[in-house]
Design a protein around this motif. Structure first.
Motif, PDB file in Angstrom:
ATOM      1  N   LEU A 132      66.054 -25.549  15.025  1.00  7.25           N
ATOM      2  CA  LEU A 132      67.194 -24.610  15.052  1.00  7.25           C
ATOM      3  C   LEU A 132      68.486 -25.010  15.962  1.00  7.25           C
ATOM      4  N   THR A 133      68.194 -26.123  16.846  1.00  2.00           N
ATOM      5  CA  THR A 133      68.943 -26.231  17.901  1.00  2.00           C
ATOM      6  C   THR A 133      70.422 -26.708  17.558  1.00  2.00           C
ATOM      7  N   ASP A 134      70.753 -27.354  16.584  1.00  2.00           N
ATOM      8  CA  ASP A 134      71.897 -27.775  16.110  1.00  2.00           C
ATOM      9  C   ASP A 134      72.632 -26.568  15.357  1.00  2.00           C
ATOM     10  N   PHE A 151      65.954 -20.670  26.782  1.00  2.00           N
ATOM     11  CA  PHE A 151      65.904 -21.870  26.039  1.00  2.00           C
ATOM     12  C   PHE A 151      64.832 -22.839  26.502  1.00  2.00           C
ATOM     13  N   ASP A 152      64.594 -22.794  27.764  1.00  2.00           N
ATOM     14  CA  ASP A 152      63.660 -23.866  28.234  1.00  2.00           C
ATOM     15  C   ASP A 152      62.207 -23.247  27.641  1.00  2.00           C
ATOM     16  N   LEU A 153      61.904 -22.162  27.770  1.00  2.00           N
ATOM     17  CA  LEU A 153      60.456 -21.641  27.047  1.00  2.00           C
ATOM     18  C   LEU A 153      60.490 -21.603  25.522  1.00  2.00           C
ATOM     19  N   ILE A 154      61.627 -21.535  24.924  1.00  2.00           N
ATOM     20  CA  ILE A 154      61.360 -21.501  23.409  1.00  2.00           C
ATOM     21  C   ILE A 154      61.549 -22.934  22.837  1.00  2.00           C
ATOM     22  N   THR A 155      61.789 -23.751  23.740  1.00  2.00           N
ATOM     23  CA  THR A 155      61.846 -25.278  23.289  1.00  2.00           C
ATOM     24  C   THR A 155      60.677 -25.877  23.092  1.00  2.00           C
ATOM     25  N   HIS A 156      60.234 -26.433  21.950  1.00  2.00           N
ATOM     26  CA  HIS A 156      58.843 -27.001  21.857  1.00  2.00           C
ATOM     27  C   HIS A 156      58.918 -28.182  22.507  1.00  2.00           C
ATOM     28  N   ARG A 157      57.737 -28.922  22.933  1.00  2.00           N
ATOM     29  CA  ARG A 157      57.731 -30.121  23.634  1.00  2.00           C
ATOM     30  C   ARG A 157      58.173 -31.237  23.088  1.00  2.00           C
ATOM     31  N   ASP A 158      58.513 -31.252  21.738  1.00  2.00           N
ATOM     32  CA  ASP A 158      59.269 -32.377  21.226  1.00  2.00           C
ATOM     33  C   ASP A 158      60.790 -32.173  21.297  1.00  2.00           C
ATOM     34  N   GLY A 159      61.377 -31.241  22.089  1.00  2.00           N
ATOM     35  CA  GLY A 159      62.733 -30.750  22.305  1.00  2.00           C
ATOM     36  C   GLY A 159      63.383 -30.143  21.217  1.00  2.00           C
ATOM     37  N   SER A 160      62.805 -29.275  20.236  1.00  2.00           N
ATOM     38  CA  SER A 160      63.447 -28.547  19.082  1.00  2.00           C
ATOM     39  C   SER A 160      63.075 -27.229  19.483  1.00  2.00           C
ATOM     40  N   ILE A 161      63.755 -26.398  19.014  1.00  2.00           N
ATOM     41  CA  ILE A 161      63.613 -24.921  18.904  1.00  2.00           C
ATOM     42  C   ILE A 161      63.338 -24.527  17.423  1.00  2.00           C
ATOM     43  N   TYR A 162      61.752 -24.106  17.117  1.00  2.00           N
ATOM     44  CA  TYR A 162      61.435 -23.635  15.854  1.00  2.00           C
ATOM     45  C   TYR A 162      61.303 -22.465  15.503  1.00  2.00           C
ATOM     46  N   PHE A 163      61.446 -21.606  16.498  1.00  2.00           N
ATOM     47  CA  PHE A 163      61.648 -20.258  16.321  1.00  2.00           C
ATOM     48  C   PHE A 163      62.279 -19.265  17.222  1.00  2.00           C
ATOM     49  N   LEU A 164      62.431 -18.190  16.838  1.00  2.00           N
ATOM     50  CA  LEU A 164      63.194 -17.116  17.816  1.00  2.00           C
ATOM     51  C   LEU A 164      61.999 -16.049  18.150  1.00  2.00           C
ATOM     52  N   PRO A 165      61.826 -15.920  19.477  1.00  2.00           N
ATOM     53  CA  PRO A 165      60.677 -14.672  19.875  1.00  2.00           C
ATOM     54  C   PRO A 165      61.616 -13.316  19.539  1.00  2.00           C
ATOM     55  N   SER A 354      58.115  -9.199  30.467  1.00  2.00           N
ATOM     56  CA  SER A 354      57.229 -10.353  29.782  1.00  2.00           C
ATOM     57  C   SER A 354      58.034 -11.094  28.660  1.00  2.00           C
ATOM     58  N   PHE A 355      57.838 -12.150  28.449  1.00  2.00           N
ATOM     59  CA  PHE A 355      58.364 -13.049  27.413  1.00  2.00           C
ATOM     60  C   PHE A 355      57.289 -13.496  26.870  1.00  2.00           C
ATOM     61  N   VAL A 356      57.060 -13.062  25.400  1.00  2.00           N
ATOM     62  CA  VAL A 356      56.115 -13.460  24.765  1.00  2.00           C
ATOM     63  C   VAL A 356      56.619 -14.586  23.800  1.00  2.00           C
ATOM     64  N   HIS A 357      56.303 -15.779  24.166  1.00  2.00           N
ATOM     65  CA  HIS A 357      57.099 -17.026  23.466  1.00  2.00           C
ATOM     66  C   HIS A 357      55.991 -17.797  22.387  1.00  2.00           C
ATOM     67  N   ASN A 358      55.139 -17.088  21.954  1.00  2.00           N
ATOM     68  CA  ASN A 358      54.196 -17.709  20.968  1.00  2.00           C
ATOM     69  C   ASN A 358      54.256 -16.816  19.833  1.00  2.00           C
ATOM     70  N   ARG A 359      55.080 -15.870  19.449  1.00  2.00           N
ATOM     71  CA  ARG A 359      55.320 -15.081  18.323  1.00  2.00           C
ATOM     72  C   ARG A 359      56.927 -15.297  17.964  1.00  2.00           C
ATOM     73  N   GLY A 360      57.310 -15.227  16.867  1.00  2.00           N
ATOM     74  CA  GLY A 360      58.713 -15.308  16.521  1.00  2.00           C
ATOM     75  C   GLY A 360      58.903 -15.457  15.085  1.00  2.00           C
ATOM     76  N   ILE A 361      60.277 -15.644  14.934  1.00  2.00           N
ATOM     77  CA  ILE A 361      60.574 -15.829  13.402  1.00  2.00           C
ATOM     78  C   ILE A 361      61.435 -17.157  13.298  1.00  2.00           C
ATOM     79  N   GLY A 362      61.249 -17.791  12.122  1.00  4.75           N
ATOM     80  CA  GLY A 362      61.475 -19.150  12.091  1.00  4.75           C
ATOM     81  C   GLY A 362      62.139 -19.334  10.555  1.00  4.75           C
ATOM     82  N   ILE A 363      63.015 -20.486  10.400  1.00  2.00           N
ATOM     83  CA  ILE A 363      63.601 -20.666   9.072  1.00  2.00           C
ATOM     84  C   ILE A 363      62.486 -21.980   8.650  1.00  2.00           C
ATOM     85  N   THR A 364      62.260 -21.790   7.508  1.00  2.00           N
ATOM     86  CA  THR A 364      61.197 -23.141   6.937  1.00  2.00           C
ATOM     87  C   THR A 364      61.753 -24.012   6.558  1.00  2.00           C
ATOM     88  N   LYS A 365      61.129 -25.308   6.125  1.00  2.00           N
ATOM     89  CA  LYS A 365      61.592 -26.392   5.414  1.00  2.00           C
ATOM     90  C   LYS A 365      62.078 -26.242   4.063  1.00  2.00           C
TER      91      LYS A 365
END
Lengths: 568, 325
Positions: A132-134, A151-165, A354-365
């Protein structure tokens, strides 16, 4: 003969053909639908921001199970459809989340928008979500404003943002006035009988239950029950952690100073907790059907009013407590208490900010038109629309007084207790599982973001019995019974994700198996056998053999999260 | 061949029907039956697509499979997942449960279904027979989700009918937590499985009985055989082919019996006895997102089933019984 043969030949040719055409027919269908997709796509692009061309996206919500809906059929959703042209066909989870999401992953076909709940890491891992970054950069000024600090917390280790908590804090933090987290609950009639005693320790709590049960031996009372069904078994084990004065960090206790994580499943606290239950069992007051009841049977039991006390999380027993409220016998309602092992322990039942960053909503491929979706998400995050999603429609589900304070009339509250009405308005569908402000947020005019946290609303929602009890204890709200939460920037530890198939994950599964097998063995151990059973449990625990590495891994991750949060 | 065909075509016809070479015969028969062959082609294609192509998926078992990546990007790990399967402590407990419950199921299924079929067959009152038959196979149509709830309610220690009846009869003096004691689980499983499937299982045996030639019974009557003699010497031997074939088929499925019932009736207290191989695979494979492991377990199951099937078949062959193939 010859004719017959020709007929047979013809027949087989026809059958062959039918197979071929069936296959190609399928292809045609696919092509057609993908053609639709791309045309929708170009339509969205060409129209730019002004386009209102109606579009319906599919949305699968694995986080809850309720009636499926087309959002534009609800009052709130209709407003959105009018303003943006966007509506969502929401499908909810039926059955088992792991199987459902697993099937999606295996098939590689997703709805446009997905809330994958506990399985979100698997979807990310399988490349199910788009980055979702771009999109945020281009179309999401509000998303940037709300989620920017995280943003630091929701950015996956590959540098992308995949979902919004679902929990970015905006404005001042407002704690919940009701207990939707863990507590030791006790029936109002018990408190009333003994004139609302101040109880703090586990011994005092169980003693009260013992005394009450002894006073009414013929009422077929159940002293204490527990929930052990499936993944919810933590409702039976977590007290070991809470009683020692820790919040729900999941499977570990985290030292506030050193940030070292300690798996408490083999700790003395666990032994002490289970020993108390074992004692209670030998007094005939622990409900042994705890180990055979499923979630529904457990809720039914609580609703029956026979149970004097239990430990659980407010959100988990909500259905039962609502039913008790509706039933109207206030003596049978439950009151939450912050119980600890010893009087000198400070309770920490309330969740810290708290910030729960392993739940969220994402747009799929598989999404047809990600730009349009992200624009909609962005639109939802405006304050105006956050009010709409949480409070509903002014004049219908809330009012504003002359000072600009939001409130609800008693009639509105009464009406909103009806689930069907709440669904028709759309609050059920919009108040959670979307890009949103945390429910503990504050609006710019000082009103609470979530009605449940607005004192004016929360007070009205209390029943008379609840008010009487609160008054007896000299407090206004339930949360005042509890100690304030200490700041824990890493909270919650359970939101730290493991890599799929990692040793840590395997360890957790093995530990779960072991704990689940031993819960009944320990709790229902014969008199005098508890200690030897506990020794067996410890030696089996030893065999898991990965505890130290697991704790080490979590400690590292916690420190990273703390650094990320405070480093800003 | 070519020579004879070109040099002396007139001589070949009498020769070829006597001693046609293998390939020639094959093609000749093929030509003769070309209509049949062409009609079967669609089904062969179907079989190939749905039964043989998926075997390609077995490659998953030797990879650390990640969905969403192409085949060439997968990481190969050899027998890692098989090692995990066989080295896990609980695997042996799970295998014990699987085999125990399968054999209980197999034996009860056969003995009771055959007995009931024979009893039904002996009934003279058609109305009563139909009523019994219908009632006994009704539960088969219940989904296990419903059936398991019924079982759980019936066994409840609080108001379950089983406890109430037993207490009423004075057999027990306080309610038993049937589902809370691991060692009762196999019994409960057997009972509920029987209740649910018994009626259905009798159908095929009843059908087998109807094929028996009535003149055999008449002959037996003349010889003065009583009912039990007739059952023993005519009905049972007449059913034997069906029994053997079903037995072989069922033995091949020993590892597959038992998913729904155990899944729905298990709880922390009886898990040591309730968990079967399939539940184990669900837990470690599907729920864990570890499809490779699930596939490895699937291969293991197939191999065992295959072995059992062939063993049972050859045993039947050696005993001179009818067999599957």
């Amino acid at each position: 003969m010859a004719k017959k043969r020709i007929l047979l030949l013809l027949l087989s040719v026809v059958m062959l053909l039918s197979i071929v055409t069936a296959c190609s027919g399928n292809n045609g269908g696919n092509q057609q639908s993908s053609g639709n997709n791309s045309s929708g796509n170009t339509g969205g692009n060409a129209g730019g921001e002004e386009t209102l061309e109606p579009v319906t996206f599919t949305f699968f919500n694995a986080g809850s199970s309720r009636q499926d809906v087309l959002t534009s059929d609800t009052d709130i959703g209709a407003l959105y459809a009018e303003e943006t042209g966007v509506s969502f066909q929401i499908e909810h989870l039926v059955g088992d989340v792991q199987t459902k999401i697993g099937t999606m992953i295996a098939g590689g076909e997703y709805p446009d928008v997905l809330v994958a709940d506990t399985e979100i890491d698997k979807v990310v891992e399988a490349g199910g979500f788009i980055d979702l970054t771009d999109l945020i950069e281009q179309y999401g000024p509000n998303i940037k404003k709300v989620y920017g600090p995280y943003f630091d917390l929701i950015t996956h280790r590959d540098g992308s943002i995949y979902f919004l908590p679902f929990s970015p804090q905006v404005g001042e933090y407002i704690p919940s006035p009701v207990i939707d987290q863990g507590a030791f609950w006790i029936q109002q009639r018990v408190l009333k009988e003994f004139n609302y005693p101040k109880i703090k320790t586990l011994d005092e709590y169980f003693d009260l239950i013992r005394q009450y049960a002894a006073k009414y031996p013929n009422e077929d009372l159940v002293g204490f029950t527990s929930l052990t069904h499936d993944w919810r078994y933590f409702a039976m084990t977590n007290p070991a952690n809470h009683l020692a004065g820790y919040p729900n960090d999941g499977p570990v206790m985290v030292d506030m100073n050193t940030l070292e994580a300690d798996d408490w499943h083999n700790n003395d606290e666990m032994k002490r907790w289970l020993k108390s239950l074992n004692d209670l069992y030998h007094d005939g007051l622990f409900d042994e059907t705890s180990f055979v009841n499923n979630y529904d049977q457990y809720l039914a039991k609580l609703t029956s009013g026979k149970v004097l006390g239990y430990f659980d999380y407010g959100w988990q027993v909500n259905q039962a407590s609502q039913n008790l409220k509706i039933a109207g016998d206030s003596d049978l309602e439950y009151f939450p208490l912050p119980i600890v092992f010893d009087a000198n322990i400070k309770d920490q039942y309330l969740d810290p900010e708290s910030f729960v960053h392993n739940r969220g909503i994402g747009i799929t491929k598989s999404a047809k038109d990600p730009e349009r979706i992200i624009k909609f998400f962005d639109y939802m995050l405006t304050e105006e629309n956050q009010i709409r999603n949480q409070w509903g429609i002014q004049g219908l589900t809330y009012e504003v007084d002359e000072n600009g304070r939001f409130y609800r009339t008693p009639e509105q509250i009464e009406k909103l207790r009806d689930n069907q009405y709440k669904q028709d308005v759309g609050l059920t569908y919009f108040e959670y599982y979307w890009p949103m402000w945390a429910q503990s947020s504050t609006l710019s005019d000082g009103n609470a973001h979530s009605p449940g946290r607005q004192p004016e609303v929360a007070q009205l929602d209390f029943t008379d019995a609840e008010r009487a009890a609160l008054e007896a204890y000299g407090v206004q709200t339930f949360s005042e019974m509890f100690s304030e939460s200490d700041p824990r920037p890493w909270f919650p530890a359970w939101s730290i994700a493991f890599e799929q198939g990692s040793q840590e994950q395997i360890y957790e599964q093995r530990r779960e198996d072991l704990v689940k097998r031993f819960l009944p063995r320990l709790t229902l151990a014969d008199a005098g056998k508890f200690d030897s059973e506990w020794e067996t449990y410890l030696s089996e625990f030893e065999k898991l053999g990965y505890t130290a590495q697991y704790e080490e891994y979590l400690s590292t991750k916690l420190k990273e999260k703390v650094a990320a949060v405070s480093g800003e | 061949m070519q020579q004879s065909a070109s040099a002396a075509p007139a001589v070949t016809p009498p020769k070829s029907p006597k001693a046609p070479s293998g390939t020639k015969l094959f093609f000749k028969t093929l030509m003769k039956q070309r209509a049949l062959v062409m009609m079967s082609v669609p089904f062969v294609i179907w079989l190939f697509i749905f039964r043989y192509l998926p075997v390609w998926g077995w490659t998953l078992a030797f990879q650390d499979y990640r969905p969403g990546r192409s085949f060439s990007e997968q990481e190969w790990v050899g027998f890692k997942h098989f090692a995990f399967l066989f080295q896990d402590d609980s695997f042996y407990r799970v295998m014990r449960n699987t085999f125990a419950m399968s054999f209980i199921n197999l034996i009860l299924g056969f003995v009771l279904a055959i007995t009931l079929a024979i009893l039904l067959n002996e009934l003279k009152n058609i109305v009563f027979k139909r009523v019994v038959q219908t009632i006994s196979y009704m539960p088969y149509f219940l989904s296990w989700v419903v059936a398991a709830s019924i079982v759980m309610v019936a066994l409840s220690p609080e108001d379950g009918v089983v406890n109430q009846v037993l207490m009423g009869l004075g057999i027990i003096d306080k309610p038993v937590m049937w589902l809370g004691e691991g060692s009762y689980f196999w019994g409960i499983f057997a009972a509920s499985e029987t209740w649910k499937n018994l009626g259905w299982n009798t159908i095929v045996y009843l059908a087998a009985i109807t094929v028996i030639d009535p003149s055999q019974y008449e002959a037996a009557d003349i010889d003065g055989a009583n009912r039990f003699r007739k059952i023993w010497h005519i009905t049972l031997p007449g059913m034997r082919p069906v029994i053997i074939v079903l037995l072989i088929l069922n033995i091949g499925q020993v590892l597959e019996t038992g998913f729904e019932a155990q899944y729905l009736l298990k709880n922390p207290a009886n898990m040591d006895y309730a968990e079967t191989l399939e539940l184990f695979v669900i837990r470690w494979g599907i729920n864990f997102g570890n499809y490779s492991f699930a596939t490895a377990a699937g291969i293991f199951k197939t191999v065992i089933s295959f072995t059992l099937l062939f063993a049972a078949n050859s045993l039947a062959k050696r005993l001179g019984q009818d067999r599957l193939f």
